[in-house]
Design a protein around this motif. Sequence first.
Motif, PDB file in Angstrom:
ATOM      1  N   HIS A   5       0.820  -1.215   0.000  1.00 16.23           N
ATOM      2  CA  HIS A   5       0.000   0.000   0.000  1.00 16.23           C
ATOM      3  C   HIS A   5       0.854   1.265   0.000  1.00 16.23           C
ATOM      4  O   HIS A   5       0.351   2.343   0.296  1.00 16.23           O
ATOM      5  N   GLN A   8      -0.576   4.147  -1.931  1.00 14.68           N
ATOM      6  CA  GLN A   8      -2.027   4.276  -1.873  1.00 14.68           C
ATOM      7  C   GLN A   8      -2.468   5.126  -0.685  1.00 14.68           C
ATOM      8  O   GLN A   8      -1.759   5.256   0.310  1.00 14.68           O
ATOM      9  N   ILE A   9      -3.667   5.673  -0.822  1.00 13.94           N
ATOM     10  CA  ILE A   9      -4.331   6.320   0.301  1.00 13.94           C
ATOM     11  C   ILE A   9      -5.167   5.244   0.998  1.00 13.94           C
ATOM     12  O   ILE A   9      -6.021   4.613   0.372  1.00 13.94           O
ATOM     13  N   VAL A  10      -4.902   5.025   2.254  1.00 13.58           N
ATOM     14  CA  VAL A  10      -5.574   3.974   3.014  1.00 13.58           C
ATOM     15  C   VAL A  10      -6.664   4.588   3.892  1.00 13.58           C
ATOM     16  O   VAL A  10      -6.470   5.635   4.509  1.00 13.58           O
ATOM     17  N   GLY A  11      -7.793   3.930   3.935  1.00 17.08           N
ATOM     18  CA  GLY A  11      -8.861   4.364   4.827  1.00 17.08           C
ATOM     19  C   GLY A  11      -8.714   3.739   6.201  1.00 17.08           C
ATOM     20  O   GLY A  11      -8.337   2.565   6.318  1.00 17.08           O
ATOM     21  N   LEU A  49     -16.381   4.323   2.768  1.00 13.34           N
ATOM     22  CA  LEU A  49     -14.923   4.308   2.664  1.00 13.34           C
ATOM     23  C   LEU A  49     -14.453   3.285   1.643  1.00 13.34           C
ATOM     24  O   LEU A  49     -13.584   3.560   0.811  1.00 13.34           O
ATOM     25  N   LEU A  53     -11.944   3.923  -1.517  1.00 15.54           N
ATOM     26  CA  LEU A  53     -10.542   3.579  -1.277  1.00 15.54           C
ATOM     27  C   LEU A  53     -10.328   2.070  -1.404  1.00 15.54           C
ATOM     28  O   LEU A  53     -11.172   1.287  -0.964  1.00 15.54           O
ATOM     29  N   VAL A  56      -9.106  -0.485   3.413  1.00 15.59           N
ATOM     30  CA  VAL A  56      -9.648   0.137   4.609  1.00 15.59           C
ATOM     31  C   VAL A  56      -9.327  -0.748   5.813  1.00 15.59           C
ATOM     32  O   VAL A  56      -9.630  -1.944   5.808  1.00 15.59           O
ATOM     33  N   TRP A 105      -3.612   8.794   4.632  1.00 13.22           N
ATOM     34  CA  TRP A 105      -4.687   8.114   5.348  1.00 13.22           C
ATOM     35  C   TRP A 105      -5.895   9.015   5.441  1.00 13.22           C
ATOM     36  O   TRP A 105      -5.784  10.210   5.699  1.00 13.22           O
ATOM     37  N   ALA A 121     -13.648  10.413  -1.851  1.00 20.69           N
ATOM     38  CA  ALA A 121     -12.836  10.387  -3.068  1.00 20.69           C
ATOM     39  C   ALA A 121     -12.180  11.744  -3.325  1.00 20.69           C
ATOM     40  O   ALA A 121     -11.023  11.817  -3.754  1.00 20.69           O
ATOM     41  N   ALA A 124      -9.235  12.090  -1.014  1.00 16.33           N
ATOM     42  CA  ALA A 124      -8.130  11.252  -1.486  1.00 16.33           C
ATOM     43  C   ALA A 124      -7.405  11.898  -2.661  1.00 16.33           C
ATOM     44  O   ALA A 124      -6.175  11.858  -2.750  1.00 16.33           O
ATOM     45  N   LYS A 128      -3.424  12.836  -2.978  1.00 18.62           N
ATOM     46  CA  LYS A 128      -2.613  12.350  -4.104  1.00 18.62           C
ATOM     47  C   LYS A 128      -1.942  13.504  -4.837  1.00 18.62           C
ATOM     48  O   LYS A 128      -0.859  13.346  -5.413  1.00 18.62           O
TER      49      LYS A 128
END
Length: 206
Positions: A5, A8-11, A49, A53, A56, A105, A121, A124, A128
């Motif tokens: 991850h 990535q943007i994690v929830g 979420l 994403l 999560v 996050w 979204a 996020a 990004k």
Amino acid sequence: MQSPHHDQIVGILLAAGKGTRFDPSGAQNKLLQTTTAGDKIVVAAATALLAALPNVTAVVRNADDTVAAELSALGCKVVVCPDADKGMGASLVYALTQNQHAAGWIIGLGDMPSVQTTTIAALADELKNGADIVAPFYKGRRGNPVGFGEKHLAELLRLGGDQGARALLKTYPVTAVEVDDPGIHYDIDTSADLLSPQMPQRSNIS
């Protein structure tokens, strides 16, 4: 070896609270109550979420309770915080230790069932694009969930107790994301909140 991850943007869904304001006796878990839309509170929060994403992590109190089972069935990575009684900050730190190598996050609350997927979204996307802290605003007032870039990981990991991330929101610039989403102000604290979904309440993390 890099985490899967890392880019990535994690929830993160905080669902380890006692909910004593909802039912001081502890007989009813507020997260499992049904909203006017017909969904369990925590299921609605997690679903939004997960729709925005790819990953999560949900923080719960007990591995073998219904909340954990519901979230696992939805596709959340469920972790049990051993220090949940210390407050929201402890739960957040525990979740972050499981996801330290993410690009950022977004921290959602298990008792906020009305946040729109499009809001998550949008947050996020800002992360990004390089924002360090992001928060949604509706009619001029900040709400939840909030997002943090990796720049703030060390400070987030130093949080504790029930303060959550509000100290960082007061200390650093926040990228405001204007949304048409009253759900960012609506959480469930008491049984009356279930009957008044159009009456937004101030949520805990902000």
